[in-house]
Motif scaffolding. Sequence first.
Motif, PDB file in Angstrom:
ATOM      1  N   TYR A  61       0.848  -1.190   0.000  1.00  0.00           N
ATOM      2  CA  TYR A  61       0.000   0.000   0.000  1.00  0.00           C
ATOM      3  C   TYR A  61       0.887   1.245   0.000  1.00  0.00           C
ATOM      4  O   TYR A  61       1.644   1.469   0.948  1.00  0.00           O
ATOM      5  N   ALA A  62       0.778   2.037  -1.049  1.00  0.00           N
ATOM      6  CA  ALA A  62       1.473   3.329  -1.060  1.00  0.00           C
ATOM      7  C   ALA A  62       0.842   4.222   0.006  1.00  0.00           C
ATOM      8  O   ALA A  62      -0.309   4.019   0.410  1.00  0.00           O
ATOM      9  N   SER A  63       1.601   5.201   0.469  1.00  0.00           N
ATOM     10  CA  SER A  63       1.063   6.108   1.480  1.00  0.00           C
ATOM     11  C   SER A  63       1.440   7.545   1.139  1.00  0.00           C
ATOM     12  O   SER A  63       2.351   7.801   0.349  1.00  0.00           O
ATOM     13  N   VAL A  64       0.733   8.469   1.765  1.00  0.00           N
ATOM     14  CA  VAL A  64       0.952   9.891   1.491  1.00  0.00           C
ATOM     15  C   VAL A  64       0.845  10.660   2.797  1.00  0.00           C
ATOM     16  O   VAL A  64       0.043  10.311   3.661  1.00  0.00           O
ATOM     17  N   THR A  72      -2.394   5.426   4.369  1.00  0.00           N
ATOM     18  CA  THR A  72      -2.411   4.547   3.201  1.00  0.00           C
ATOM     19  C   THR A  72      -3.356   5.133   2.153  1.00  0.00           C
ATOM     20  O   THR A  72      -4.374   5.739   2.490  1.00  0.00           O
ATOM     21  N   GLN A  73      -3.017   4.925   0.879  1.00  0.00           N
ATOM     22  CA  GLN A  73      -3.754   5.581  -0.207  1.00  0.00           C
ATOM     23  C   GLN A  73      -4.807   4.691  -0.860  1.00  0.00           C
ATOM     24  O   GLN A  73      -5.479   5.129  -1.786  1.00  0.00           O
ATOM     25  N   ARG A  74      -4.918   3.459  -0.417  1.00  0.00           N
ATOM     26  CA  ARG A  74      -5.999   2.625  -0.937  1.00  0.00           C
ATOM     27  C   ARG A  74      -6.575   1.789   0.200  1.00  0.00           C
ATOM     28  O   ARG A  74      -5.971   1.651   1.265  1.00  0.00           O
ATOM     29  N   ASN A  75      -7.748   1.244  -0.042  1.00  0.00           N
ATOM     30  CA  ASN A  75      -8.439   0.483   0.995  1.00  0.00           C
ATOM     31  C   ASN A  75      -7.782  -0.873   1.217  1.00  0.00           C
ATOM     32  O   ASN A  75      -7.274  -1.506   0.289  1.00  0.00           O
ATOM     33  N   PHE A 177      -5.289  11.475  -0.973  1.00  0.00           N
ATOM     34  CA  PHE A 177      -5.913  10.451  -0.130  1.00  0.00           C
ATOM     35  C   PHE A 177      -6.632   9.417  -0.993  1.00  0.00           C
ATOM     36  O   PHE A 177      -6.738   8.246  -0.635  1.00  0.00           O
ATOM     37  N   SER A 178      -7.167   9.854  -2.123  1.00  0.00           N
ATOM     38  CA  SER A 178      -7.746   8.958  -3.136  1.00  0.00           C
ATOM     39  C   SER A 178      -8.923   8.128  -2.624  1.00  0.00           C
ATOM     40  O   SER A 178      -8.978   6.909  -2.826  1.00  0.00           O
ATOM     41  N   ALA A 179      -9.873   8.796  -1.974  1.00  0.00           N
ATOM     42  CA  ALA A 179     -11.065   8.089  -1.484  1.00  0.00           C
ATOM     43  C   ALA A 179     -11.909   7.600  -2.653  1.00  0.00           C
ATOM     44  O   ALA A 179     -12.244   8.365  -3.561  1.00  0.00           O
TER      45      ALA A 179
END
Length: 244
Positions: A61-64, A72-75, A177-179
């Motif tokens: 999981y990539a993070s920002v 984390t940038q994805r679920n 964040f890419s929700a």
Amino acid sequence: LFEDSVKDVNMLLSLNNAGWYYIEVEGSACGLLQDSLLIEVIDPWANVPCPEAVDYDGNVYASVRIDRYCWTQRNLVSEHYSDGRDIPDIMAYTSDIYPDVAYNVSIFGLLYTWMSAMDSLRMDSVLVSGHHQGICPQGWYLPDVDQYETLSLHGASALRSPLYWINESGGTNETMFSALPAGFYHGIHKRYENLLGETRFWSTFIDKNSENQYFFKMIFPCSRLEVDESCRNFGYSIRCILEE
């Protein structure tokens, strides 16, 4: 600064956003005095990189960094806790309209009950920092309500991915964040609901006077973000924060 300006000093110390600020100060040590300051507030976390999170199953999981936290940038798509135990009550979105489970999981991640997210066997085990690792990979932890409320100050558009939201209602995703509109599992109706129109994330807040738990949500077409509560057997998405 003047002795009478303690409130102004406290105000300066409470500035959380980086940038330039013009401050006017008043004091009365020897009559009414005035002065002004131009100060720069520097974010000490701005240039600190965020690592990838890796779960027990090898998912990366990539993070920002948003404000001071690495998110984390994805679920989450984990099927095992960090010690290798199976995670119970894992849910993968499916419905008559969106029947492709594998595709849904690949884009939107898995859904988990609150007890699964908190890890019921270790729910009372708190890290030295006071955080709950729960379902998160080693070195990461579940966000609390305050952290989601701080995140919400950026606004829905800055947090939403521009992709997948119905009627092109995605955002600018300025925070990265890419929700995504992962929908949720309704624990009372026993069905999956609102894929492409809503996303919900569990928080760690424990209300000992209620059977409900708090979560954070974004809903089409609302521009605001909300903290709400629901039964523990609903299935929601998970994001994690780096333990620093």
